[in-house]
Scaffold this motif. Structure first.
Motif, mmCIF file in Angstrom:
data_model
loop_
_atom_site.group_PDB
_atom_site.id
_atom_site.type_symbol
_atom_site.label_atom_id
_atom_site.label_comp_id
_atom_site.label_asym_id
_atom_site.label_seq_id
_atom_site.Cartn_x
_atom_site.Cartn_y
_atom_site.Cartn_z
ATOM 1 N N UNK A 188 0.905 -1.263 0.159
ATOM 2 C CA UNK A 188 -0.016 -0.156 -0.093
ATOM 3 C C UNK A 188 0.787 1.142 0.169
ATOM 4 N N UNK A 189 1.884 1.291 0.927
ATOM 5 C CA UNK A 189 2.866 2.581 0.783
ATOM 6 C C UNK A 189 3.454 2.495 -0.433
ATOM 7 N N UNK A 190 3.998 1.409 -1.349
ATOM 8 C CA UNK A 190 4.452 1.554 -2.445
ATOM 9 C C UNK A 190 3.550 1.859 -3.570
ATOM 10 N N UNK A 191 2.386 1.701 -3.369
ATOM 11 C CA UNK A 191 1.188 2.289 -4.302
ATOM 12 C C UNK A 191 1.307 3.834 -4.129
ATOM 13 N N UNK A 192 1.145 4.384 -2.838
ATOM 14 C CA UNK A 192 1.091 5.743 -2.712
ATOM 15 C C UNK A 192 2.420 6.523 -3.247
ATOM 16 N N UNK A 193 3.538 6.079 -2.637
ATOM 17 C CA UNK A 193 4.625 6.467 -3.227
ATOM 18 C C UNK A 193 4.843 6.509 -4.849
ATOM 19 N N UNK A 194 4.636 5.281 -5.318
ATOM 20 C CA UNK A 194 4.699 5.262 -6.983
ATOM 21 C C UNK A 194 3.842 5.957 -7.755
ATOM 22 N N UNK A 195 2.510 6.200 -6.989
ATOM 23 C CA UNK A 195 1.647 7.018 -7.897
ATOM 24 C C UNK A 195 2.255 8.433 -8.036
ATOM 25 N N UNK A 196 2.953 8.969 -6.957
ATOM 26 C CA UNK A 196 3.305 10.289 -7.112
ATOM 27 C C UNK A 196 4.671 10.398 -7.838
ATOM 28 N N UNK A 197 5.448 9.179 -7.467
ATOM 29 C CA UNK A 197 7.008 9.461 -8.084
ATOM 30 C C UNK A 197 7.155 8.955 -9.531
ATOM 31 N N UNK A 198 6.206 7.938 -9.852
ATOM 32 C CA UNK A 198 6.590 7.334 -11.149
ATOM 33 C C UNK A 198 6.295 8.113 -12.334
ATOM 34 N N UNK A 199 5.272 9.012 -12.180
ATOM 35 C CA UNK A 199 4.900 10.153 -13.209
ATOM 36 C C UNK A 199 6.272 10.869 -13.478
ATOM 37 N N UNK A 200 7.045 11.291 -12.553
ATOM 38 C CA UNK A 200 8.369 11.626 -12.576
ATOM 39 C C UNK A 200 9.384 10.923 -13.337
ATOM 40 N N UNK A 201 10.334 11.257 -13.737
ATOM 41 C CA UNK A 201 11.485 10.584 -13.966
ATOM 42 C C UNK A 201 12.962 10.900 -13.701
ATOM 43 N N UNK A 202 14.002 10.118 -13.851
ATOM 44 C CA UNK A 202 15.344 10.479 -13.771
ATOM 45 C C UNK A 202 15.576 10.779 -12.204
ATOM 46 N N UNK A 203 16.187 12.083 -12.088
ATOM 47 C CA UNK A 203 16.880 12.508 -10.807
ATOM 48 C C UNK A 203 15.469 12.627 -9.781
ATOM 49 N N UNK A 204 14.444 13.145 -10.339
ATOM 50 C CA UNK A 204 13.299 13.665 -9.338
ATOM 51 C C UNK A 204 13.060 12.284 -8.598
ATOM 52 N N UNK A 205 12.961 10.994 -9.476
ATOM 53 C CA UNK A 205 12.218 9.984 -8.967
ATOM 54 C C UNK A 205 13.243 9.455 -7.864
ATOM 55 N N UNK A 206 14.514 9.527 -8.193
ATOM 56 C CA UNK A 206 15.726 9.253 -6.950
ATOM 57 C C UNK A 206 15.261 10.106 -5.957
ATOM 58 N N UNK A 207 15.222 11.305 -6.059
ATOM 59 C CA UNK A 207 15.023 12.205 -4.655
ATOM 60 C C UNK A 207 13.661 11.903 -4.146
#
Lengths: 305, 251, 311
Positions: free
Chosen positions: C98-117
């Protein structure tokens, strides 16, 4: 009300430090396309060197003045030895290699100065406070940090907008091959920019000494908050770094100061005591999530990226 | 006359201050090969990007196969039968040629939430992919890593990937760019065999290829389409000669 | 050739791991059962990271978050006297996913260095959350009252039994992972890593597949967290410390990205190395840090790349 003002100034002071860190990180990323996790290590090195030099010379100011070029030198050495080869690598390699550097620096510092936190004592002229407004005294040193930070920001602005180096920095951020075509020694430019970033991080670090604990790992605590600054502000832009740093500095400081008392008026004081600190430490991350949800590119995205 | 397969009205896109496409109107009839020519920077690639759904237009509408697709993104348009090649070769370099095409087949055979059966053992993916690969003349190269194919072969592979999605419309962005004479001839022959079977929008600088393949030609200059007609009409159009052909066919 | 060699290495590895408890018993060195169990637990975490990092191209610097969530799920249940392992571990997986779902929804739309940070920042947030949970020991953490109970089916207090449970789970995840990355699902995320615009142009909508992979990896790492809590019999926010994320990532690279078995090897070697180095000097990280840099700069294919290479 005065308390809010005082905490607001503290927020500004923290924001200034975040900005100094974010500016270097974002410059290095914008120009060399390097994700440098070890940027926090330079902050730590600045703090330790300032402390060490202050003890050695017996003067806080002299220590600070020596630590600044010394940190710049450390940055340049690190760039030449380790980071230069990373510019053409992908972000994963950069992250891991600079993670390795962090482990190295944290341990090195622990070997030289020990793992326990050390504190810098201020000279009497800086350790007092002054009357800012009737009924409000503010610590002289924190005010000085704000002034130095603002001065550094102005210096950076002038440097980027109206010098030849700044012109190259702006051009380099958007078009690497063009800068190379201008006949500029790109390696030297990169080293120079990295050194500049290191000096800014060192400046933040040496000023942090008398306010926060100087200890191994201090760099990463602030670094991750600097990431939040950059995510909120938009990567690669100084303007974004300013805005992000102010927002994060304010929200974090005010959150820690006022969230619990505010909560206790809504829920029971006992519950507020529990939830308040937890929520306060998570506040900037929640804010980051909200910003990302509505603006995935941050508040001030650089054009064409 | 029947409705055009793809109909574009008032399509515009700006990057900063630059108007890459400026109120473009374009009809491509079912079955025709429609070339778009124009000097570099005229906005041809931007137009292809907008037709494919990669770039959201600032203004304008796109109808495809009788429905409004303006708000659909690239994957959705692909599933409706719109396939493309890229100006700069775009393949999956670390997969074999056959894998590349099989992926395109897979993308058009329902959802991919299958977690157990190895995709490379699925005949319903491999066989159509092999057939298409053979059709473009790469049958013998099926197991070669795509990165190791020659440039011309990679461009053929792109065509194969597009065909494997069984498209109604093929968007080709400079399919013979960077090719030698022999490779160009092979590609033009391949495209000739596709004519009529599938509708083609062709952006190309190679005028021999254009006049060999195209049924109709649109001329694009500064983000606008200034003329559309048969190859003969376009060749004779004074405005076109002045704006484009007169300046030399290559810029 | 490469396949068969890979299979041999795999089988040999499994046999060697299975032999650890009897050999340790013969040598009267029970410590090794503990060490190798710990290695295998981190191997599961690294394996799950390889799914999204190696195959999905998502450079997540926050994988320790799920380790922590899984561990806290076990620890908090145990704190309230609920020691049913089936329940604990299910919740560990579900909560991490569930935590991965929330973090993923927000972060996967971004890419590269944003995703890392972003992934790094979210994990830091959970770390601070862990620190502020005073009830469960806050900064210091708290001991686990008892290891998870499985209705008499298996007793985790028996070191060898626990060891074989972990080994079985590791082999299960290796199998599942192998099937998954070769199945249609895996082909989609691999193609998106290879060339996302191309994947979109042929009709894949990669977001939901990447998100699904992110959630699966989070859930798997959550189970590793549940195992880790049982392993250490202690619960601490340090499970979620950002350096832990870096370590797991390093295991993947050290062993060989995009190989599944490589990360297992990476976990074994890194933790083994840490064990050896820390016996030599308190300041072993001063060696580990530069070692990491050297591996990244010169040995990008990883250890498994070396042993399974053709000819």
């Amino acid at each position: 009300m005065l308390l809010v003002l005082e905490q607001g100034l503290n927020g500004l002071q923290y924001g200034v430090m975040l900005f100094l860190m974010a500016a270097g990180l974002t410059l290095v990323f914008g120009i060399m396309n390097l994700v440098n996790l070890a940027h926090g290590s330079l902050y730590m090195v600045g703090a330790y060197l300032a402390t060490a030099f202050a003890r050695w010379t017996g003067s806080f100011v002299l220590g600070a003045l020596l630590a600044l070029p010394a940190t710049l030198l450390v940055g340049v050495v690190v760039e030449v030895i380790a980071l230069r080869t990373l510019y053409e690598r992908d972000h994963l390699d950069q992250v891991l290699a600079t993670f390795g550097l962090i482990l190295f620096f944290n341990e090195l510092v622990a070997i030289v100065w020990g793992r326990a936190a050390i504190y810098t004592s201020l000279p009497p002229s800086l350790s007092g406070s002054f009357v800012l407004l009737p009924g409000l005294r503010y610590p002289t040193y924190r005010a000085l940090v704000i002034l130095v930070g603002v001065a550094a920001a102005v210096f950076l602005y002038v440097l980027v907008t109206s010098t030849r180096l700044g012109m190259l920095i702006r051009a380099g951020a958007s078009n690497r091959t063009m800068v190379a075509a201008l006949g500029v020694n790109i390696r030297r430019l990169y080293t120079l920019v990295f050194g500049l970033g290191a000096a800014l991080a060192g400046l933040a670090g040496l000023m942090a000494g008398p306010i926060y604990a100087v200890q191994p790992g201090m760099g990463e605590q602030i670094l991750i908050q600097v990431f939040v600054v950059i995510i909120i502000g938009g990567i690669g832009s100084i303007r974004g770094a300013v805005a992000g740093a102010m927002v994060v500095g304010m929200v974090d400081t005010l959150g820690r100061a006022f969230l619990r008392p505010t909560l206790s008026t809504i829920v029971s004081p006992a519950a507020a005591d529990k939830a308040g600190p937890a929520l306060a430490s998570m506040l900037i991350y929640l804010m980051m999530a909200a910003v990302l949800f509505f603006r995935p590119q941050g508040l001030f995205p650089t054009r064409g990226r | 006359m029947a409705e055009p397969l793809i109909a574009v009205r008032g399509l515009s896109k700006s990057f900063g201050g630059l108007r890459a496409t400026d109120r473009v109107d374009l009809d491509v009839e079912d079955g025709e090969t429609h070339a778009i020519i124009g000097p570099n920077g005229a906005g041809k690639t931007t137009l292809i990007g907008q037709l494919a759904g990669d770039l959201r237009p600032d203004a304008g509408t796109t109808r495809f196969a009788g429905r409004d697709v303006t708000s659909l993104d690239a994957p959705a348009r692909s599933r409706l039968g719109l396939a493309r090649s890229f100006q700069i070769t775009s393949i999956f370099p670390d997969f074999s040629a056959l894998d590349n095409v099989a992926l395109a087949v897979q993308a058009h055979s329902g959802h991919s939430f299958h977690f157990w059966r190895p995709a490379r053992a699925e005949r319903e993916l491999r066989e159509p992919a092999l057939a298409v690969l053979g059709g473009v003349g790469l049958g013998a190269r099926a197991d070669v890593l795509a990165a190791n194919l020659a440039h011309g072969e990679q461009r053929q592979l792109e065509i194969a990937m597009a065909l494997a999605t069984r498209p109604r419309l093929l968007l080709l962005d400079e399919p013979v760019a960077g090719m030698g004479l022999e490779e160009t001839q092979r590609m033009v022959r391949l495209l000739s065999t596709l004519k009529r079977r599938v509708t083609i929008v062709l952006v190309e600088h190679d005028m021999d290829a254009v006049f060999t393949l195209a049924d109709r030609i649109s001329v694009m200059v500064y983000g606008r389409i200034i003329a559309t007609g048969s190859p003969e009409e376009v060749r004779g159009n004074a405005e076109v000669r002045r704006a484009y052909l007169g300046e030399g066919t290559e810029s | 050739m490469a396949i068969s060699r890979r299979a041999i290495v795999l089988a040999a590895g499994a046999v060697l791991l299975a032999l650890v408890p009897p050999v340790a018993g013969l040598l009267n060195q029970p410590f090794y059962v503990d060490l190798f169990r710990r290695m295998m637990i981190f191997a599961i975490a690294a394996l799950s990271l390889d799914l999204i990092l190696g195959y999905g191209g998502m450079v997540s610097f926050g994988h320790a978050a799920y380790l922590g969530i899984g561990a806290y799920a076990v620890g908090i249940f145990a704190f309230y006297g609920v020691d049913n392992g089936f329940l604990q571990w299910s919740v560990a997986i579900a909560a991490s996913a569930a935590a991965a779902l929330v973090i993923g929804v927000i972060s996967i739309r971004t890419s590269g260095v944003y995703f890392i940070m972003i992934t790094l920042a979210f994990t830091q947030m959970l770390y601070y959350l862990g620190i502020s949970l005073e009830t469960y020991g806050g900064d210091n953490g708290m001991p686990l009252k008892t290891r998870s109970q499985f209705a008499g089916l298996v007793d985790l207090r028996n070191p060898s039994a626990f060891y074989y449970v972990v080994l079985a789970l590791l082999l299960l995840f290796l199998l599942l992972g192998r099937r998954l990355v070769d199945a249609r699902f895996g082909m989609v995320i691999r193609s998106a890593r290879s060339n996302e615009p191309r994947a979109r142009a042929i009709g894949f909508a990669p977001f939901r597949y990447k998100l699904a992979a992110f959630v699966l990896a989070g859930g798997a790492c959550g189970l590793a967290g549940a195992l880790l809590a049982n392993q250490t019999e202690y619960l601490t926010p340090d499970f979620m410390h950002w350096t832990r994320s870096g370590e797991i990532m390093f295991m993947v690279i050290l062993g060989g990205m995009r190989t599944l078995f490589g990360p297992v090897l990476g976990a074994v070697v890194l933790l083994g190395l840490e064990d050896v180095l820390s016996a030599l000097t308190e300041h072993w990280q001063i060696i580990l840090g530069p070692f990491l840099v050297v591996v990244v700069l010169f040995a990008k294919r990883g250890l498994f790349g070396l042993v399974s290479r053709d000819g």
